[in-house]
Design an enzyme around this catalytic site. Structure first.
Site, mmCIF file in Angstrom:
data_model
loop_
_atom_site.group_PDB
_atom_site.id
_atom_site.type_symbol
_atom_site.label_atom_id
_atom_site.label_comp_id
_atom_site.label_asym_id
_atom_site.label_seq_id
_atom_site.Cartn_x
_atom_site.Cartn_y
_atom_site.Cartn_z
ATOM 1 N N ARG A 38 4.451 -22.515 -0.327
ATOM 2 C CA ARG A 38 4.138 -22.904 -1.593
ATOM 3 C C ARG A 38 3.919 -24.105 -2.008
ATOM 4 N NH1 ARG A 38 6.709 -17.211 -4.130
ATOM 5 N NH2 ARG A 38 4.617 -16.224 -3.917
ATOM 6 N N LYS A 199 -0.402 3.769 -1.025
ATOM 7 C CA LYS A 199 -0.863 4.550 -2.174
ATOM 8 C C LYS A 199 -1.954 4.484 -2.696
ATOM 9 C CE LYS A 199 3.998 6.455 -2.969
ATOM 10 N NZ LYS A 199 5.057 6.304 -4.195
ATOM 11 N N GLY A 357 0.929 -9.119 -0.156
ATOM 12 C CA GLY A 357 2.033 -9.311 0.725
ATOM 13 C C GLY A 357 2.027 -8.767 2.149
ATOM 14 N N GLY A 380 0.331 -10.562 -6.822
ATOM 15 C CA GLY A 380 -0.259 -9.851 -8.072
ATOM 16 C C GLY A 380 -1.628 -10.402 -8.563
HETATM 17 P P1 ADP Z 1 -0.255 -4.964 0.343
HETATM 18 O O1 ADP Z 1 1.241 -5.631 0.130
HETATM 19 O O2 ADP Z 1 -0.843 -5.979 1.311
HETATM 20 O O3 ADP Z 1 -0.901 -4.992 -1.217
HETATM 21 P P2 ADP Z 1 0.629 -2.157 0.385
HETATM 22 O O4 ADP Z 1 1.890 -2.705 -0.067
HETATM 23 O O5 ADP Z 1 -0.103 -1.361 -0.560
HETATM 24 O O6 ADP Z 1 -0.177 -3.693 1.063
HETATM 25 O O7 ADP Z 1 0.775 -1.323 1.646
HETATM 26 C C1 ADP Z 1 1.573 -1.900 2.760
HETATM 27 C C2 ADP Z 1 2.417 -0.565 3.369
HETATM 28 O O8 ADP Z 1 1.548 0.750 3.702
HETATM 29 C C3 ADP Z 1 3.122 -1.035 4.673
HETATM 30 O O9 ADP Z 1 4.387 -0.948 4.502
HETATM 31 C C4 ADP Z 1 2.519 0.212 5.650
HETATM 32 O O10 ADP Z 1 3.669 0.419 6.488
HETATM 33 C C5 ADP Z 1 2.077 1.205 4.666
HETATM 34 N N1 ADP Z 1 1.309 2.356 5.606
HETATM 35 C C6 ADP Z 1 0.072 1.980 5.775
HETATM 36 N N2 ADP Z 1 -0.462 3.015 6.503
HETATM 37 C C7 ADP Z 1 0.518 3.828 6.136
HETATM 38 C C8 ADP Z 1 0.583 5.492 6.675
HETATM 39 N N3 ADP Z 1 -0.466 6.040 7.008
HETATM 40 N N4 ADP Z 1 1.626 6.104 6.340
HETATM 41 C C9 ADP Z 1 2.532 5.570 5.648
HETATM 42 N N5 ADP Z 1 2.669 4.384 5.188
HETATM 43 C C10 ADP Z 1 1.504 3.376 5.553
#
Ligand code: ADP
Ligand code: MG
Length: 399
Positions: A38, A199, A357, A380
């Site tokens: 940063r 999710k 992230g 965010g």
């Molecule tokens: P970002 O931080 O890039 O926005 P998210 O926080 O939404 O991404 O999602 C990342 C998480 O999703 C990771 O920890 C990963 O392990 C999990 N993940 C991805 N695919 C699956 C899956 N099929 N089942 C369970 N967890 C998953």
């Protein structure tokens, strides 16, 4: 893209006082920053202003003090890290307004840099109190915002100051806004979006916004399971939000009307337990997942098909890994598609923008991060931008 002022619009600033909002919310380990990305991002802006002779006063938040002073959350904690990265001495100023700031400005020479204390020590920051912003603004001749990562907050130093002083985007902010505009604002078509991660519920607004804007929506990760289940496919023990089946079907309908092709995996990597290289690991068609299995990654055939989709596209925006990439071999799909995107970008056929992230970590893991056109570390703010929201800190900079 909306027009906003940049440092190119500044005239002679020698001897002027610049109030510069930066992101110094550094991750700390044993009293030292464990990552100074940063500071490096803010460096071009800080040095450009200093080298043009301005007195540069840095404003930043650090942690979540919620309107009270804590010595452990003073920005003086990162003074040494900032000095090391900039390779300049800076003066710490334990206030953001008032006589101490006035005296400090008197001591600073042209081209010197001061670091004010944590703006969130004062409740007026997060409340965006105009009196608080006015008191800070009184010390400056102009305001520069270089903290895109805080631009989704309408706080006094991310938004309020722009009402009292001429406001400019710093170089990092400018680069981020240009990259985001090239990805979704005014992109070259066709556009593909990859949305993965755990999710659907955390990215509903992202999906809803994207179906109206992109030609290809690639859904992976845990959220793909929710869509598969909504289509009547048995996803076994997979992470799945069954209560969002209606929502998922609505998104698929909207995509159909908007001419957006939704890509869901047709083969998947499954296991009975979530562990590295488990004995029960296998790859199968989505229709063959057993009741005691979990989908943990997109399968190799689907990844190949997705790579072909990217080859037909000019623009890619990516948020969320395709699988549980932290655990081998469930990183395979993410790594393969990231490398394809990186190669297409290097060939000049794709503009690729990614953020989030875990996404940043996944792209780094794939060795693809540096070959993307732009990777946002803004968390965010990046997500809110993908949701199509106007970011108050950005809106305040528009001419
Ligand atoms: P970002 O931080 O890039 O926005 P998210 O926080 O939404 O991404 O999602 C990342 C998480 O999703 C990771 O920890 C990963 O392990 C999990 N993940 C991805 N695919 C699956 C899956 N099929 N089942 C369970 N967890 C998953
Ligand atoms: Mg995450």
């Amino acid at each position: 893209m909306s027009k906003f002022r940049t440092l190119d619009d500044l005239g002679d600033i020698a001897g002027k006082v610049a109030l510069v909002r930066v992101d110094l919310n550094l991750p700390m380990q044993e009293g030292r920053a464990s990552d100074v990305t940063r500071v490096e991002a803010a460096m071009p802006t800080i040095l450009e202003l200093a080298d043009k002779g301005a007195k540069v006063l840095l404003l930043a938040h650090f942690g979540r003090p919620a309107g009270k002073r804590y010595s452990t959350m003073s920005t003086s904690m990162v003074q040494g890290d900032v000095e090391r990265v900039l390779n300049r001495e800076i003066m710490f100023i334990p206030e953001v307004s008032g006589p101490v700031v006035e005296q400090s400005i008197g001591i600073l020479g042209n081209g010197d840099i001061g670091l004010m204390d944590n703006v969130r020590f004062w409740p007026g920051e997060e409340a965006n109190d105009p009196d608080f912003a006015r008191a800070i603004a009184a010390h400056g001749d102009f305001y520069v915002n270089d903290a895109f990562s805080a631009a989704h907050r309408a706080h006094a130093t991310t938004e309020g100051l722009a009402h009292f002083l001429p406001a400019y985007a710093g170089r990092a902010m400018e680069a981020e806004l240009k990259a985001l505009d090239a990805a979704l604002g005014n992109p070259e078509q066709p556009v593909a979006a990859v949305v993965g991660g755990a999710k659907v519920s955390s990215k509903l607004d992202v999906l809803t916004n994207l179906v109206g804007k992109v030609q290809h929506l690639i859904i992976g990760g845990g959220m793909a399971n929710t869509f598969l289940a909504a289509k009547g496919i048995d996803v076994g023990k997979s992470l799945c939000e069954h209560d969002l089946a209606d929502t998922a079907r609505r998104i698929l309908d909207e995509a159909g009307h908007a001419g957006c092709t939704v890509h869901l995996p047709y083969d998947v990597v499954v296991a009975k337990e979530f562990a590295a290289n488990p004995a029960s690991l296998r790859t199968c068609n989505v229709h063959e997942v057993e009741a005691d299995e979990m989908i943990l990654d997109v399968g190799p055939l689907a990844v190949e098909a997705l790579a072909d989709v990217l080859k037909t596209c000019r623009t890619l925006v990516w948020n969320g890994p395709l699988g549980a990439f932290e655990t081998e071999p469930f990183d395979a799909a993410t790594v393969a598609l990231a490398r394809t995107a990186a190669a297409l970008t290097q060939d000049g056929s794709l503009v690729s923008v990614a953020g989030g992230g875990d996404t940043v970590a996944a792209l780094a893991h794939a060795g693809a991060k540096d070959d993307f056109t732009f990777v946002s570390t803004a968390g965010g703010a990046f997500l809110e931008w993908m949701e199509g929201k106007e970011l108050p800190g950005v809106a305040a900079l528009v001419k």
